[in-house]
Scaffold this motif. Structure first.
Motif, PDB file in Angstrom:
ATOM      1  N   VAL A 151       0.843  -1.215   0.000  1.00  0.00           N
ATOM      2  CA  VAL A 151       0.000   0.000   0.000  1.00  0.00           C
ATOM      3  C   VAL A 151       0.872   1.256   0.000  1.00  0.00           C
ATOM      4  CG1 VAL A 151      -2.096  -0.996   1.005  1.00  0.00           C
ATOM      5  CG2 VAL A 151      -0.393   0.022   2.537  1.00  0.00           C
ATOM      6  N   GLU A 152       2.030   1.165   0.645  1.00  0.00           N
ATOM      7  CA  GLU A 152       2.890   2.361   0.662  1.00  0.00           C
ATOM      8  C   GLU A 152       3.557   2.602  -0.693  1.00  0.00           C
ATOM      9  OE1 GLU A 152       3.569   2.662   5.455  1.00  0.00           O
ATOM     10  OE2 GLU A 152       5.230   1.936   4.244  1.00  0.00           O
ATOM     11  N   GLU A 153       3.856   1.531  -1.427  1.00  0.00           N
ATOM     12  CA  GLU A 153       4.366   1.736  -2.784  1.00  0.00           C
ATOM     13  C   GLU A 153       3.268   2.403  -3.628  1.00  0.00           C
ATOM     14  OE1 GLU A 153       7.293   1.634  -2.883  1.00  0.00           O
ATOM     15  OE2 GLU A 153       8.194  -0.172  -2.051  1.00  0.00           O
ATOM     16  N   GLY A 154       2.037   1.973  -3.394  1.00  0.00           N
ATOM     17  CA  GLY A 154       0.917   2.627  -4.081  1.00  0.00           C
ATOM     18  C   GLY A 154       0.878   4.118  -3.740  1.00  0.00           C
ATOM     19  N   ARG A 155       1.118   4.430  -2.496  1.00  0.00           N
ATOM     20  CA  ARG A 155       1.108   5.847  -2.104  1.00  0.00           C
ATOM     21  C   ARG A 155       2.273   6.611  -2.741  1.00  0.00           C
ATOM     22  NH1 ARG A 155       2.034  10.192  -0.215  1.00  0.00           N
ATOM     23  NH2 ARG A 155       4.137   9.688   0.499  1.00  0.00           N
ATOM     24  N   HIS A 156       3.401   5.950  -2.870  1.00  0.00           N
ATOM     25  CA  HIS A 156       4.539   6.615  -3.523  1.00  0.00           C
ATOM     26  C   HIS A 156       4.222   6.916  -4.985  1.00  0.00           C
ATOM     27  CE1 HIS A 156       7.709   5.192  -0.362  1.00  0.00           C
ATOM     28  NE2 HIS A 156       6.720   5.902   0.141  1.00  0.00           N
ATOM     29  N   LEU A 157       3.444   6.044  -5.588  1.00  0.00           N
ATOM     30  CA  LEU A 157       2.996   6.352  -6.949  1.00  0.00           C
ATOM     31  C   LEU A 157       2.139   7.621  -6.932  1.00  0.00           C
ATOM     32  CD1 LEU A 157       2.485   5.761  -9.948  1.00  0.00           C
ATOM     33  CD2 LEU A 157       0.704   4.149  -9.258  1.00  0.00           C
ATOM     34  N   TRP A 158       1.242   7.709  -5.953  1.00  0.00           N
ATOM     35  CA  TRP A 158       0.419   8.919  -5.825  1.00  0.00           C
ATOM     36  C   TRP A 158       1.299  10.171  -5.680  1.00  0.00           C
ATOM     37  CZ3 TRP A 158      -4.592  10.463  -6.068  1.00  0.00           C
ATOM     38  CH2 TRP A 158      -5.555   9.460  -6.229  1.00  0.00           C
ATOM     39  N   ALA A 159       2.377  10.025  -4.941  1.00  0.00           N
ATOM     40  CA  ALA A 159       3.259  11.180  -4.710  1.00  0.00           C
ATOM     41  C   ALA A 159       3.801  11.713  -6.034  1.00  0.00           C
ATOM     42  CB  ALA A 159       4.406  10.770  -3.781  1.00  0.00           C
ATOM     43  N   MET A 160       4.255  10.804  -6.903  1.00  0.00           N
ATOM     44  CA  MET A 160       4.822  11.234  -8.186  1.00  0.00           C
ATOM     45  C   MET A 160       3.725  11.716  -9.142  1.00  0.00           C
ATOM     46  SD  MET A 160       8.037  11.124  -7.852  1.00  0.00           S
ATOM     47  CE  MET A 160       8.053  11.301  -6.078  1.00  0.00           C
ATOM     48  N   ALA A 178       0.244   6.594 -18.293  1.00  0.00           N
ATOM     49  CA  ALA A 178       1.198   5.564 -18.763  1.00  0.00           C
ATOM     50  C   ALA A 178       1.778   4.780 -17.584  1.00  0.00           C
ATOM     51  CB  ALA A 178       2.312   6.210 -19.585  1.00  0.00           C
ATOM     52  N   LEU A 179       1.862   5.421 -16.428  1.00  0.00           N
ATOM     53  CA  LEU A 179       2.384   4.722 -15.244  1.00  0.00           C
ATOM     54  C   LEU A 179       1.491   3.548 -14.858  1.00  0.00           C
ATOM     55  CD1 LEU A 179       3.562   7.742 -13.056  1.00  0.00           C
ATOM     56  CD2 LEU A 179       5.009   5.937 -14.019  1.00  0.00           C
ATOM     57  N   LEU A 180       0.196   3.646 -15.211  1.00  0.00           N
ATOM     58  CA  LEU A 180      -0.730   2.548 -14.911  1.00  0.00           C
ATOM     59  C   LEU A 180      -0.808   1.543 -16.061  1.00  0.00           C
ATOM     60  CD1 LEU A 180      -3.676   4.567 -13.304  1.00  0.00           C
ATOM     61  CD2 LEU A 180      -1.906   3.263 -12.127  1.00  0.00           C
ATOM     62  N   ASP A 181      -0.220   1.896 -17.205  1.00  0.00           N
ATOM     63  CA  ASP A 181      -0.300   1.009 -18.369  1.00  0.00           C
ATOM     64  C   ASP A 181       0.877   0.054 -18.474  1.00  0.00           C
ATOM     65  OD1 ASP A 181      -2.644   2.136 -19.145  1.00  0.00           O
ATOM     66  OD2 ASP A 181      -1.734   3.547 -20.560  1.00  0.00           O
ATOM     67  N   ARG A 182       2.082   0.554 -18.135  1.00  0.00           N
ATOM     68  CA  ARG A 182       3.243  -0.340 -18.222  1.00  0.00           C
ATOM     69  C   ARG A 182       3.072  -1.473 -17.210  1.00  0.00           C
ATOM     70  NH1 ARG A 182       5.838   4.651 -19.384  1.00  0.00           N
ATOM     71  NH2 ARG A 182       6.051   5.160 -17.179  1.00  0.00           N
ATOM     72  N   ARG A 183       3.696  -2.592 -17.481  1.00  0.00           N
ATOM     73  CA  ARG A 183       3.593  -3.746 -16.587  1.00  0.00           C
ATOM     74  C   ARG A 183       4.967  -4.361 -16.397  1.00  0.00           C
ATOM     75  NH1 ARG A 183      -0.553  -2.052 -15.581  1.00  0.00           N
ATOM     76  NH2 ARG A 183      -2.655  -2.914 -15.686  1.00  0.00           N
ATOM     77  N   SER A 184       5.252  -4.716 -15.149  1.00  0.00           N
ATOM     78  CA  SER A 184       6.518  -5.384 -14.858  1.00  0.00           C
ATOM     79  C   SER A 184       6.658  -6.652 -15.693  1.00  0.00           C
ATOM     80  CB  SER A 184       6.562  -5.742 -13.374  1.00  0.00           C
ATOM     81  OG  SER A 184       7.726  -6.489 -13.110  1.00  0.00           O
ATOM     82  N   GLY A 185       7.768  -6.749 -16.413  1.00  0.00           N
ATOM     83  CA  GLY A 185       8.061  -7.967 -17.167  1.00  0.00           C
ATOM     84  C   GLY A 185       7.334  -8.096 -18.493  1.00  0.00           C
ATOM     85  N   ASP A 186       6.474  -7.123 -18.825  1.00  0.00           N
ATOM     86  CA  ASP A 186       5.729  -7.222 -20.090  1.00  0.00           C
ATOM     87  C   ASP A 186       6.694  -7.020 -21.270  1.00  0.00           C
ATOM     88  OD1 ASP A 186       2.480  -6.606 -20.946  1.00  0.00           O
ATOM     89  OD2 ASP A 186       4.054  -6.215 -22.421  1.00  0.00           O
ATOM     90  N   VAL A 187       6.607  -7.894 -22.255  1.00  0.00           N
ATOM     91  CA  VAL A 187       7.547  -7.790 -23.377  1.00  0.00           C
ATOM     92  C   VAL A 187       7.293  -6.512 -24.174  1.00  0.00           C
ATOM     93  CG1 VAL A 187       8.681  -9.291 -25.062  1.00  0.00           C
ATOM     94  CG2 VAL A 187       6.863 -10.229 -23.640  1.00  0.00           C
ATOM     95  N   ASP A 188       6.035  -6.152 -24.346  1.00  0.00           N
ATOM     96  CA  ASP A 188       5.720  -5.008 -25.193  1.00  0.00           C
ATOM     97  C   ASP A 188       5.737  -3.675 -24.453  1.00  0.00           C
ATOM     98  OD1 ASP A 188       5.309  -6.715 -27.352  1.00  0.00           O
ATOM     99  OD2 ASP A 188       3.293  -7.195 -26.596  1.00  0.00           O
TER     100      ASP A 188
END
Ligand code: BYC
Length: 477
Positions: A151-160, A178-188
């Motif tokens: 949840v705190e990483e989520g809050r850090h996203l809010w900060a940026m 775009a921060l919500l569109d990219r995905r960890s490990g996604d090839v594309d």
């Protein structure tokens, strides 16, 4: 601007958000997209659990957090900055001595946006990397801790995202999406930085990640907290108070694993890895290989050893050194030099380069000092049991993909090898598929009885906040 946080607004904040209707609406528009991301990519199957979490209620050093049961989708993610320091200045670079900027200087706009986006991108990435781990938690205590981190990483996203929306207009809003569109490990559409596209497949990896990679977060946020762009500095200062817990989780998590293993080894008088594994704990050789992996991919996060980007970030006053204002020098670095490692004639050597171009390396070295101290503490835990094994940081040139050492095949002791020689040793140095299979086989189910712990990890010394270890930290409903 107050220290206390306004929880009446739809978006909790201490930046008087209600005064800027356009900004408030833009963020309220982003909020459901964020919640959609959390439901899709946040901790698996967790949405209805009651979790004993801390929530920020003030940005004061004392009493900033309350602890209570919260369903994570109802966590009050918001915008918290430490109050401004009267008369703060740009403290380094060519603009040193100017009043700190309250708005983005036009000529630095794209550089600053890139820094904020890169920082922001890591936060949801780590939540994505960890999303399945709740299913095999070693205890309710550990389960609660990973959720707190998430949840705190989520809050850090809010900060940026706040900074992007508030200071960068339309392209800031596009970057926030775009921060919500990219995905960890996604090839594309992967996350921006290497380590954030690596899987975190088990709890040993999770603790290593929070020890090593969250600590990169600490050092990067500390450098950004020196920024001449005051809103960035103030938001990073508050993020750092949250980051401390994540590193605690990592250090104590690995510490409890090596404690348990070393105790079992001493009790049963075994030291061979196969025998250790047969006793249901993780052999220290495997712990060392995980360490080698997480340390080396995290060293890459500091960027190239020689970086003109880093020089520009510094010269312009956007990103400082670690504890910049405590350093006694001219804060311009025009004539200073710094040593960076490189490979010459088949050997790793140091060369002296202009300090301005070596700022990534300098930050990496500051980081290494702190990491070494943590490894020393783990070794003390092992030493106490009488087991002679010691964990070691590999040479900083080992297994690097970014900077001067990328493309070379270097051993943990810093010897330059051929590709063939290196590959022959690979599985001694880095976790193999068999290691991952073994570790994961140990972590198939989760331990849900309060006060009980999986066999491969020692209990913590104390519980969370004022609660006992056998407190019901998560209720599954
Ligand atoms: N992977 O000049 P260079 C955290 C790119 S963690 C992939 O050497 P620069 C957290 C670089 O972007 C902290 N690409 O590097 C932890 C550049 O690309 P472009 C996150 C990489 O720019 C746990 C090119 O290579 N915060 O908070 O001086 C859980 C040449 O780069 C990598 C920050 O990083 C890599 N490892 O420095 C949750 C702070 N490294 O532009 C959260 C903000 C470099 O040529 N970011 N590249 O296409 C920065 O300060 C800088 O962007 C970096 C890179 C230090 C990361």
């Amino acid at each position: 601007m107050t220290s206390n946080i306004d929880y009446i607004d739809k978006i909790p904040n201490n930046v008087d958000l209600g005064r800027d209707r356009v900004l408030q609406r833009a963020l309220e528009h982003w909020q459901p997209a964020y919640m959609g991301w959390w439901y899709d990519m946040g901790p698996n199957e967790s949405h209805n659990y009651d979790v004993y979490l801390r929530t920020a209620i003030s940005v004061d050093a004392e009493g900033w957090a309350v602890f209570d049961y919260v369903k994570m989708p109802q966590y009050r993610w918001g915008i918290f900055l430490v109050p401004p320091t009267q008369g703060r200045e740009v403290n380094f670079g060519v603009n040193k001595g100017q009043p700190a900027w309250q708005d983005v200087p036009g000529e630095y706009r794209s550089m600053l946006r890139r820094l904020i986006v890169t920082q922001g991108d890591t936060e949801p990435a780590s939540v994505e990397q960890q999303r399945m781990l709740g299913m095999c938690a070693p205890s309710l205590y550990d389960l609660r801790n990973i959720y707190q981190v998430n949840v705190e990483e989520g809050r850090h996203l809010w900060a940026m995202v706040y900074l992007l929306h508030r200071y960068f207009g339309r392209d800031g809003r596009e970057e926030a999406e775009a921060l919500l569109d990219r995905r960890s490990g996604d090839v594309d559409n992967p996350r921006i930085l290497g380590a954030f596209n690596e899987p975190t497949p088990d709890w040993l990896a999770f603790y290593m990640f929070t020890f090593f990679t969250d600590r990169d977060g600490k050092f990067q946020l500390s450098s950004l907290a020196e920024s001449g762009f005051d809103p960035l500095a103030r938001t990073c200062r508050f993020m750092l108070t949250e980051e401390a817990h994540h590193m605690f989780v990592g250090e104590t998590g690995v510490g409890r694993i090596v404690q348990r293993t070393a105790e079992v080894m001493a009790e049963n008088k075994v030291d061979d890895a196969d025998h250790v594994r047969a006793l249901g704990v993780i052999d220290l050789e495997t712990v060392q290989r995980y360490l080698n992996f997480h340390y080396s991919v995290t060293l890459d996060l500091f960027g190239g050893d020689v970086s003109s980007n880093a020089a520009s970030f510094y010269t312009t006053g956007l990103k400082g050194r670690y504890e910049e204002t405590k350093i006694q020098d001219d804060h311009q670095l025009t004539d200073a030099t710094y040593k960076v490692g490189t490979v010459k004639d088949g050997r790793v050597i140091d060369e002296e380069i202009p300090a301005l171009n070596a700022l990534n390396e300098r930050l990496r070295d500051d980081y290494i000092g702190e990491v070494q101290a943590g490894v020393d503490r783990w070794n003390k835990v092992i030493e106490k049991t009488g087991v002679p094994f010691r964990l070691r940081l590999p040479h900083k040139s080992f297994h690097r993909q970014i900077g001067n050492f990328a493309g070379h095949h270097i051993s943990p002791t810093g010897d330059v090898l051929t590709e063939k020689q290196w590959n022959a040793k690979r599985d001694e140095w880095l976790p193999s598929q068999a290691d991952y299979t073994f570790v994961q086989a140990m972590m198939t189910g989760r331990v849900v009885e309060p006060g009980k712990f999986a066999n491969w990890i020692a209990p913590p010394r104390r519980g969370v906040h004022t609660q006992p270890i056998d407190f019901e930290y998560v209720r599954f409903n």
